[in-house]
Design a protein around this motif. Structure first.
Motif, mmCIF file in Angstrom:
data_model
loop_
_atom_site.group_PDB
_atom_site.id
_atom_site.type_symbol
_atom_site.label_atom_id
_atom_site.label_comp_id
_atom_site.label_asym_id
_atom_site.label_seq_id
_atom_site.Cartn_x
_atom_site.Cartn_y
_atom_site.Cartn_z
ATOM 1 N N SER A 1 -5.998 4.804 4.212
ATOM 2 C CA SER A 1 -4.922 4.624 3.232
ATOM 3 C C SER A 1 -4.024 3.477 3.658
ATOM 4 C CB SER A 1 -4.099 5.911 3.088
ATOM 5 O OG SER A 1 -3.460 6.247 4.314
ATOM 6 N N ASP A 2 -3.423 2.840 2.658
ATOM 7 C CA ASP A 2 -2.510 1.727 2.932
ATOM 8 C C ASP A 2 -1.600 1.554 1.726
ATOM 9 O OD1 ASP A 2 -1.641 -0.545 4.610
ATOM 10 O OD2 ASP A 2 -2.350 -1.739 2.915
ATOM 11 N N ALA A 3 -0.477 0.909 1.950
ATOM 12 C CA ALA A 3 0.482 0.680 0.876
ATOM 13 C C ALA A 3 1.169 -0.661 1.079
ATOM 14 C CB ALA A 3 1.523 1.806 0.818
ATOM 15 N N PRO B 1 7.685 3.405 3.790
ATOM 16 C CA PRO B 1 7.204 4.684 4.351
ATOM 17 C C PRO B 1 6.863 5.715 3.282
ATOM 18 C CG PRO B 1 9.059 3.875 5.636
ATOM 19 C CD PRO B 1 8.949 2.985 4.441
ATOM 20 N N ARG B 2 7.630 5.773 2.198
ATOM 21 C CA ARG B 2 7.309 6.720 1.138
ATOM 22 C C ARG B 2 6.005 6.344 0.434
ATOM 23 N NH1 ARG B 2 12.177 9.474 -2.288
ATOM 24 N NH2 ARG B 2 13.231 10.502 -0.538
ATOM 25 N N LEU B 3 5.812 5.040 0.199
ATOM 26 C CA LEU B 3 4.554 4.604 -0.406
ATOM 27 C C LEU B 3 3.377 4.880 0.513
ATOM 28 C CD1 LEU B 3 5.652 1.222 -2.051
ATOM 29 C CD2 LEU B 3 5.098 3.360 -3.207
ATOM 30 N N GLU B 4 3.562 4.674 1.809
ATOM 31 C CA GLU B 4 2.496 4.974 2.765
ATOM 32 C C GLU B 4 2.179 6.471 2.759
ATOM 33 O OE1 GLU B 4 0.653 3.046 4.512
ATOM 34 O OE2 GLU B 4 1.689 1.154 4.901
ATOM 35 N N LEU B 5 3.215 7.298 2.633
ATOM 36 C CA LEU B 5 2.993 8.738 2.566
ATOM 37 C C LEU B 5 2.298 9.123 1.261
ATOM 38 C CD1 LEU B 5 3.444 11.442 3.984
ATOM 39 C CD2 LEU B 5 5.649 11.601 2.837
ATOM 40 N N GLN B 6 2.644 8.446 0.171
ATOM 41 C CA GLN B 6 1.952 8.671 -1.089
ATOM 42 C C GLN B 6 0.469 8.336 -0.951
ATOM 43 O OE1 GLN B 6 3.232 10.454 -3.547
ATOM 44 N NE2 GLN B 6 4.057 9.001 -5.026
ATOM 45 N N ASP C 1 -2.232 2.793 8.853
ATOM 46 C CA ASP C 1 -1.565 1.827 9.739
ATOM 47 C C ASP C 1 -0.067 2.060 9.782
ATOM 48 O OD1 ASP C 1 -0.868 1.022 7.229
ATOM 49 O OD2 ASP C 1 -1.804 -0.953 7.330
ATOM 50 N N SER C 2 0.364 3.240 9.372
ATOM 51 C CA SER C 2 1.790 3.584 9.384
ATOM 52 C C SER C 2 2.052 4.633 10.456
ATOM 53 C CB SER C 2 2.226 4.104 8.008
ATOM 54 O OG SER C 2 3.552 4.581 8.060
ATOM 55 N N ARG C 3 2.739 4.227 11.517
ATOM 56 C CA ARG C 3 3.110 5.196 12.552
ATOM 57 C C ARG C 3 4.150 6.196 12.045
ATOM 58 N NH1 ARG C 3 2.168 0.459 15.636
ATOM 59 N NH2 ARG C 3 0.730 0.809 17.378
ATOM 60 N N THR C 4 4.937 5.769 11.059
ATOM 61 C CA THR C 4 5.926 6.683 10.490
ATOM 62 C C THR C 4 5.240 7.856 9.809
ATOM 63 O OG1 THR C 4 7.455 4.841 10.143
ATOM 64 C CG2 THR C 4 7.877 6.861 8.919
ATOM 65 N N VAL C 5 4.190 7.583 9.042
ATOM 66 C CA VAL C 5 3.443 8.648 8.372
ATOM 67 C C VAL C 5 2.815 9.578 9.399
ATOM 68 C CG1 VAL C 5 1.442 9.145 6.921
ATOM 69 C CG2 VAL C 5 3.039 7.344 6.279
ATOM 70 N N VAL D 1 9.387 14.012 1.003
ATOM 71 C CA VAL D 1 8.503 13.964 2.170
ATOM 72 C C VAL D 1 7.966 15.357 2.494
ATOM 73 C CG1 VAL D 1 8.399 13.435 4.636
ATOM 74 C CG2 VAL D 1 9.644 11.926 3.092
ATOM 75 N N CYS D 2 8.811 16.357 2.393
ATOM 76 C CA CYS D 2 8.405 17.715 2.748
ATOM 77 C C CYS D 2 7.220 18.183 1.910
ATOM 78 C CB CYS D 2 9.587 18.657 2.578
ATOM 79 S SG CYS D 2 9.223 20.370 3.026
ATOM 80 N N ASN D 3 7.255 17.954 0.589
ATOM 81 C CA ASN D 3 6.172 18.405 -0.284
ATOM 82 C C ASN D 3 4.863 17.699 0.018
ATOM 83 O OD1 ASN D 3 7.928 20.138 -1.571
ATOM 84 N ND2 ASN D 3 8.324 18.768 -3.291
ATOM 85 N N ARG D 4 4.913 16.417 0.307
ATOM 86 C CA ARG D 4 3.685 15.671 0.555
ATOM 87 C C ARG D 4 3.106 15.969 1.926
ATOM 88 N NH1 ARG D 4 6.616 13.971 -3.145
ATOM 89 N NH2 ARG D 4 5.853 12.773 -4.922
#
Length: 369
Positions: free
Chosen positions: A86-88, A129-134, A162-166, A181-184
């Motif tokens: 995944s990527d954003a 970060p939200r897009l990466e989580l999406q 490639d997102s360490r935050t995710v 973030v909690c739901n995803r």
């Protein structure tokens, strides 16, 4: 414009980098945002980009996808793994899934693109970060769909981003997040384990290609079998010992405010208040009013005219004695003799039936409660 984009039949997303460019060039989002009418013509720049994309669609004829996952050299003994990336970016987020087959006899590896998918980023501002989580959430949904459709026993799934935050969100066990973030994260944890996820640098992340617009002739052949570990004897991602921690200043972490209340306990607060008055009559009246209030709360009848003088007297004396002779009370309640070092020991004190300390000796029998 909509019908032209919809006419590109690509249910498995093999042309994701190309179709994404068409979605972004449309420019439906900006047109809708600006409330442009359906019959209004495009600007010159928009028309130039649109015509260029339509002309590049002619190259789709030369785009070929091998449909056989196995090569003739494969034996009947092999294992299957599904690797989803995944990527954003600021304009879109995407995923791509590869089926990796390893022959247990010859150790040959076959990698095939199973599905690609991309989504245009929302018009409203959304953090990376939200897009990466999406994108990570979409990767889990795609993997769940592929596992149902593919007839492979014991298909193992791995995920890369490639997102360490995710990765920090997914591995988190202590901090609480906001609802988005909690739901995803909950959706991701429902289908995967944190150990199934690994970090992939941007250069090795095949989903990075799908999250950027590309001409059909610029899509590399490696898009169809991209993972860099495809030629290694054991292509499973090496478990990483890195613990992805979150910054406490991350805006997605829900702040928890703890309110502490310090209570100072004053022993025999009533005794402290009694010291304010020097009149015994006034003290008895005050205590009498307190007793009346208490008994009123207990729905019992008690008035100033009731024979309660002795009760008030004993109550005040007991409060004072508990304040100044606490140790002596404990010993007398245990029916022990007071040590000679104590002040009251020479008076031969005892507790009457009301719990009041009284002087012993000849007065023991003459005083009653």
């Amino acid at each position: 414009m909509l019908s032209t984009i919809a006419s590109v039949f690509d249910p498995l997303g093999f042309l994701t980098p190309f179709t994404l460019k068409g979605k972004l060039l449309l420019p439906l989002q900006s047109l809708c945002h600006d409330k442009v009418g359906w019959a209004e013509p495009l600007t010159s720049n928009q028309m130039t980009d649109w015509i260029s994309w339509k002309e590049s669609a002619n190259d789709l004829i030369s785009f070929k996808v091998p449909r056989c996952y196995l090569t003739p050299e494969f034996t009947n003994s092999y294992r299957a793994e599904l690797h989803t990336f995944s990527d954003a970016s600021t304009i879109a987020y995407s995923v791509c899934s590869y089926l990796c087959l390893l022959d247990n006899t010859t150790y040959k590896v076959a990698v095939s693109l199973i599905m690609g998918k991309s989504r245009v980023a929302p018009k409203r501002a959304v953090t990376i970060p939200r897009l990466e989580l999406q994108a990570a959430t979409l990767a889990v949904k795609v993997a769940d769909f592929i596992k149902i459709e593919l007839d492979y026993q014991n298909l193992t799934c791995y995920f890369g981003t490639d997102s360490r935050t995710v990765l920090g969100y997914i591995n988190n066990e202590a901090k609480k997040f906001h609802v988005f973030v909690c739901n995803r994260v909950e959706r991701i944890r429902d289908s995967t384990n944190p150990t199934d996820w690994r970090y992939v640098c941007t250069e090795e992340n095949p989903a990075d290609l799908a999250s950027h617009r590309e001409e059909i002739q610029n899509i590399p052949s490696s898009w169809l079998n991209r993972p860099s570990f495809r030629n290694q004897p054991d292509f499973r991602p090496t478990p990483q010992s890195t613990i992805y921690t979150l910054n406490n200043e991350d805006p997605e972490i829900r702040k928890v405010f703890i309110h502490t209340t310090t209570t100072r306990i004053l022993e025999n607060r009533l005794v402290d208040n009694l010291e304010k008055w020097s009149s015994w009559i006034k003290i008895t009246k005050i205590v009498s009013n307190i007793v009346i209030l208490i008994t009123a709360c207990q729905k019992t009848k008690l008035t100033h005219s009731s024979p309660q003088g002795k009760l008030i007297f004993n109550m005040i004396v007991k409060l004072v004695q508990q304040h100044y002779f606490a140790n002596e009370l404990l010993l007398l309640k245990g029916k022990a003799r007071l040590p000679k070092l104590m002040t009251l020991s020479s008076l031969d004190p005892f507790l009457d039936k009301c719990g009041v300390i009284r002087v012993g000796g000849c007065l023991r029998d003459s005083l009653s409660c």
